[in-house]
Structure formats: C-alpha cells, structure tokens
Design an enzyme around this catalytic site. Structure first.
Site, mmCIF file in Angstrom:
data_model
loop_
_atom_site.group_PDB
_atom_site.id
_atom_site.type_symbol
_atom_site.label_atom_id
_atom_site.label_comp_id
_atom_site.label_asym_id
_atom_site.label_seq_id
_atom_site.Cartn_x
_atom_site.Cartn_y
_atom_site.Cartn_z
ATOM 1 N N ASN A 38 -7.634 -6.672 0.658
ATOM 2 C CA ASN A 38 -6.203 -6.776 0.334
ATOM 3 C C ASN A 38 -5.704 -5.712 -0.650
ATOM 4 O O ASN A 38 -4.516 -5.365 -0.632
ATOM 5 C CB ASN A 38 -5.960 -8.185 -0.240
ATOM 6 C CG ASN A 38 -4.624 -8.316 -0.893
ATOM 7 O OD1 ASN A 38 -3.596 -8.432 -0.198
ATOM 8 N ND2 ASN A 38 -4.577 -8.257 -2.207
ATOM 9 N N SER A 53 0.484 -2.752 7.164
ATOM 10 C CA SER A 53 1.860 -2.918 6.661
ATOM 11 C C SER A 53 2.846 -2.577 7.767
ATOM 12 O O SER A 53 2.547 -1.746 8.646
ATOM 13 C CB SER A 53 2.084 -1.968 5.484
ATOM 14 O OG SER A 53 3.464 -1.885 5.178
ATOM 15 N N TYR A 93 1.389 6.311 2.243
ATOM 16 C CA TYR A 93 1.100 4.874 2.390
ATOM 17 C C TYR A 93 1.076 4.473 3.876
ATOM 18 O O TYR A 93 0.149 3.796 4.336
ATOM 19 C CB TYR A 93 2.169 4.096 1.626
ATOM 20 C CG TYR A 93 2.034 2.604 1.651
ATOM 21 C CD1 TYR A 93 1.130 1.945 0.824
ATOM 22 C CD2 TYR A 93 2.842 1.824 2.481
ATOM 23 C CE1 TYR A 93 1.028 0.562 0.825
ATOM 24 C CE2 TYR A 93 2.737 0.443 2.490
ATOM 25 C CZ TYR A 93 1.835 -0.184 1.659
ATOM 26 O OH TYR A 93 1.741 -1.555 1.677
ATOM 27 N N ALA A 94 2.096 4.899 4.626
ATOM 28 C CA ALA A 94 2.167 4.532 6.052
ATOM 29 C C ALA A 94 0.970 5.099 6.813
ATOM 30 O O ALA A 94 0.406 4.435 7.690
ATOM 31 C CB ALA A 94 3.479 5.031 6.650
ATOM 32 N N SER A 141 -2.015 5.696 5.579
ATOM 33 C CA SER A 141 -3.209 4.912 5.226
ATOM 34 C C SER A 141 -3.201 3.573 5.957
ATOM 35 O O SER A 141 -4.235 3.121 6.469
ATOM 36 C CB SER A 141 -3.291 4.701 3.709
ATOM 37 O OG SER A 141 -2.317 3.760 3.259
ATOM 38 N N LYS A 142 -2.033 2.952 6.053
ATOM 39 C CA LYS A 142 -1.952 1.622 6.672
ATOM 40 C C LYS A 142 -2.058 1.702 8.201
ATOM 41 O O LYS A 142 -2.545 0.767 8.847
ATOM 42 C CB LYS A 142 -0.651 0.927 6.256
ATOM 43 C CG LYS A 142 -0.574 0.612 4.757
ATOM 44 C CD LYS A 142 -1.637 -0.393 4.344
ATOM 45 C CE LYS A 142 -1.507 -0.839 2.905
ATOM 46 N NZ LYS A 142 -2.515 -1.841 2.524
ATOM 47 N N ILE A 198 7.459 -8.213 0.948
ATOM 48 C CA ILE A 198 6.961 -9.387 0.230
ATOM 49 C C ILE A 198 7.213 -9.201 -1.263
ATOM 50 O O ILE A 198 6.953 -8.113 -1.802
ATOM 51 C CB ILE A 198 5.428 -9.563 0.459
ATOM 52 C CG1 ILE A 198 5.071 -9.482 1.968
ATOM 53 C CG2 ILE A 198 4.925 -10.854 -0.166
ATOM 54 C CD1 ILE A 198 5.678 -10.536 2.858
HETATM 55 P P1 NAD Z 1 0.094 -5.737 -6.014
HETATM 56 O O1 NAD Z 1 0.337 -4.402 -6.605
HETATM 57 O O2 NAD Z 1 0.718 -6.938 -6.610
HETATM 58 O O3 NAD Z 1 -1.480 -6.006 -5.898
HETATM 59 C C1 NAD Z 1 -2.402 -5.014 -5.519
HETATM 60 C C2 NAD Z 1 -3.626 -5.141 -6.427
HETATM 61 O O4 NAD Z 1 -4.604 -4.184 -6.005
HETATM 62 C C3 NAD Z 1 -3.296 -4.845 -7.909
HETATM 63 O O5 NAD Z 1 -3.668 -5.922 -8.726
HETATM 64 C C4 NAD Z 1 -4.111 -3.604 -8.192
HETATM 65 O O6 NAD Z 1 -4.597 -3.524 -9.526
HETATM 66 C C5 NAD Z 1 -5.239 -3.692 -7.175
HETATM 67 N N1 NAD Z 1 -5.876 -2.403 -6.918
HETATM 68 C C6 NAD Z 1 -5.267 -1.197 -6.834
HETATM 69 N N2 NAD Z 1 -6.177 -0.237 -6.649
HETATM 70 C C7 NAD Z 1 -7.388 -0.839 -6.607
HETATM 71 C C8 NAD Z 1 -8.715 -0.359 -6.457
HETATM 72 N N3 NAD Z 1 -8.984 0.956 -6.297
HETATM 73 N N4 NAD Z 1 -9.738 -1.245 -6.474
HETATM 74 C C9 NAD Z 1 -9.489 -2.579 -6.654
HETATM 75 N N5 NAD Z 1 -8.259 -3.077 -6.816
HETATM 76 C C10 NAD Z 1 -7.211 -2.223 -6.790
HETATM 77 O O7 NAD Z 1 0.520 -5.583 -4.486
HETATM 78 P P2 NAD Z 1 0.700 -6.667 -3.318
HETATM 79 O O8 NAD Z 1 2.092 -6.580 -2.865
HETATM 80 O O9 NAD Z 1 0.102 -7.970 -3.674
HETATM 81 O O10 NAD Z 1 -0.170 -5.952 -2.190
HETATM 82 C C11 NAD Z 1 -1.341 -6.491 -1.595
HETATM 83 C C12 NAD Z 1 -1.568 -5.762 -0.286
HETATM 84 O O11 NAD Z 1 -0.469 -6.011 0.590
HETATM 85 C C13 NAD Z 1 -1.640 -4.232 -0.436
HETATM 86 O O12 NAD Z 1 -2.628 -3.715 0.424
HETATM 87 C C14 NAD Z 1 -0.271 -3.785 0.012
HETATM 88 O O13 NAD Z 1 -0.281 -2.462 0.491
HETATM 89 C C15 NAD Z 1 -0.007 -4.798 1.113
HETATM 90 N N6 NAD Z 1 1.398 -4.937 1.483
HETATM 91 C C16 NAD Z 1 2.324 -5.349 0.568
HETATM 92 C C17 NAD Z 1 3.639 -5.483 0.952
HETATM 93 C C18 NAD Z 1 4.697 -5.947 -0.006
HETATM 94 O O14 NAD Z 1 5.890 -5.902 0.353
HETATM 95 N N7 NAD Z 1 4.346 -6.389 -1.192
HETATM 96 C C19 NAD Z 1 4.021 -5.181 2.269
HETATM 97 C C20 NAD Z 1 3.062 -4.759 3.170
HETATM 98 C C21 NAD Z 1 1.742 -4.648 2.764
#
Ligand code: NAD
Length: 245
Positions: A89, A141, A154-155, A157-158, A187
């Site tokens: 995640n 994503s 980002y796009a 990578s995803k 989200i």
């Molecule tokens: P967030 O920033 O709240 O949480 C991400 C966590 O990952 C953070 O706590 C961060 O410290 C940790 N992290 C970052 N780099 C790291 C590393 N190298 N090793 C270990 N941990 C690491 O973000 P979120 O919104 O909870 O995102 C969770 C996932 O959902 C991500 O992959 C994000 O890309 C994906 N996502 C989020 C959304 C959105 O709208 N929030 C939409 C699509 C996808």
C-alpha cells in the site's frame, strides 16, 4: 470468526491514511498484522492505538530497500507465522508538470512506488510458494488509467504496478498465490489533504457520488481481495472510485 482469522498480513505504509485503516480492518477481521512505514514516530503511535484491536507488530523500514524487506518478512514469519497476505500500500507523490520536473523527482516516485512493490513481492514470494498460499494486493490508482495533470511520474509508477500485477498473477497462480491490484479514486487521506479545500470541493462536485472516498472504504476492498471470498479473483483489479472512471 473473522474473515481473516488465522492469517498473517503485512501492510506497508500503515502510518498513513489507507494503510492505517487497512491494518485496523484486518485486525477486526482476526488477522495478525505486521505494519511498516518509513515514518517511525507515526508508525509507533499507530501500533499503540491498533494494539487494542488485536495482535500487531511494527517495523520502521523503507520498502525499496531489499535487505530491510527481507528482514521484515523473516521477522513476520518468525513472530506471527506466514506471511499469508501482503498489502503493498505504501506510496508517494512528487507532483510537477513533466517539463518542469527534475529527473530525480521522477526516479524517486518510480523507486518507492514501483520498485518498492517489486522488492516487497520478491521478499514474500519464497514464503508464499513454500506454504502454497498467498494473497498479494498491490496499490495502483485511477491516475494510471485516466492520467492526471502534474502526475506523469506517479501515473507511470501506478500504471506499471497494474502491469506488474497482471504478469505476477499469471506466474504465481499455480502456487496458490493470487495477485491483484486495487485502483482507488480520490480518497481523503494525509496524501490528498495537501490539496486546498476549495479545490477538493470543486473536484468532488464532478464525481458521480459528489464526495471523496474514505480510507475505510478502500480498506474494505483490500480485505475482500485478501480474503477467501476472493479465491478465484486473480491478475485483475478492483476499482474503488465511486464511479469516477
Ligand atoms: P498517505 O500519504 O496517507 O500514506 C502513505 C504512507 O506510505 C505514509 O505513511 C508514508 O510515510 C509511507 N511511505 C512512503 N514512502 C515509503 C517507503 N519508501 N517505505 C515505507 N513506507 C513509505 O497516503 P494514502 O492516501 O493512504 O495512500 C496509500 C496508497 O494509496 C498509496 O499507494 C497511494 O498512491 C494510493 N492511492 C491514494 C489515493 C488517494 O486519493 N489518497 C488515490 C489512489 C491511490
């Protein structure tokens, strides 16, 4: 009995919005959970709160570091058993238009999001092959499928995570391991809270459901893909975007 009773899960990025909600949901469903994140202080705090819900261990680590990933999985196996479930995640953004973006900004996002996912998968696969059971859920994503202004890194990578998932699902199914991707839409989490309120509200007004999703709504989908209910779901994705795509 919970839907994940008897299972051990690793949840990466568990100090963040969706990761924390996922660890909480998995504990409620009976799993033992190893949570990890680079943000040590927030992770420790998360573990303290989550321990009221069940068996949880924490380990500060960087998912793109192969040695740290191997150590995390070994510790999980020794102290909790399995691991049966890997929720890949953790993820980051470093937004900018491509013509203004430093190459390092692009590489960093690929390193954490894509290579971190690859590194974590490689660390758990031998354990899952040995036990002939595994559930891997990677996080893609809607940006990967729809594109997003300022998010070429980002796009990309995803999108790669989505392709990785498809191929891994083909390679590992015969060992009892399923590999799927979650495709969240917009989200509300710390990642997106950086977007100004008025812009978030404006975006929400264009969504079919007229609101952003919650971390818990994504956690519920991770739980389905990690559970026995998804036993014939493999090499595919689940979109959790309220109908945005
Ligand atoms: P967030 O920033 O709240 O949480 C991400 C966590 O990952 C953070 O706590 C961060 O410290 C940790 N992290 C970052 N780099 C790291 C590393 N190298 N090793 C270990 N941990 C690491 O973000 P979120 O919104 O909870 O995102 C969770 C996932 O959902 C991500 O992959 C994000 O890309 C994906 N996502 C989020 C959304 C959105 O709208 N929030 C939409 C699509 C996808």
């Amino acid at each position: 009995m919970g839907r994940l009773t008897g299972k051990t899960a690793i949840v990466t990025g568990a100090a963040g919005g969706i990761g924390y909600a996922t660890a909480e949901k998995f504990l409620e469903e009976g799993a033992a959970v190893m949570i990890c994140d680079v943000a040590e202080d927030r992770l420790k705090e998360a573990a303290e709160t989550l321990s009221a819900k069940g068996k949880v261990l924490w380990q500060a680590m960087d998912i793109s570091d192969p040695e740290a990933a191997a150590a995390l999985v070994k510790r999980t196996a020794e102290e909790l058993g399995g691991p049966h479930i890997l929720i890949n995640n953790a993820g980051i953004t470093r937004d900018a238009q491509l013509y203004k973006m430093e190459l390092e900004q692009f590489e960093k996002v690929i390193k954490v999001n894509l290579m971190g996912t690859v590194v974590m998968c490689k660390a758990v696969i031998p354990y899952m092959m040995e036990q002939k059971y595994g559930r891997i859920v990677n996080c893609s994503s809607v940006s990967a499928l729809a594109g997003n202004f300022g998010q070429t890194n980002y796009a990309s990578s995803k999108g790669a995570i989505w392709s990785l998932t498809r191929s891994m699902g083909h390679e590992l199914a015969k060992y009892g391991i399923t590999v799927n991707a979650l495709i969240p839409g917009a989200i509300e989490t710390p990642m997106t809270r950086a977007i100004p309120d008025d812009i978030r509200a404006k975006k929400a007004s264009t969504f079919p459901m007229r609101r952003w999703g919650s971390a818990r709504e994504v956690a519920n989908a991770y739980c389905f893909l990690a559970s026995e209910e998804a036993s014939y779901v493999n090499a595919t994705s689940l979109v959790v975007d309220g109908g945005y795509l």
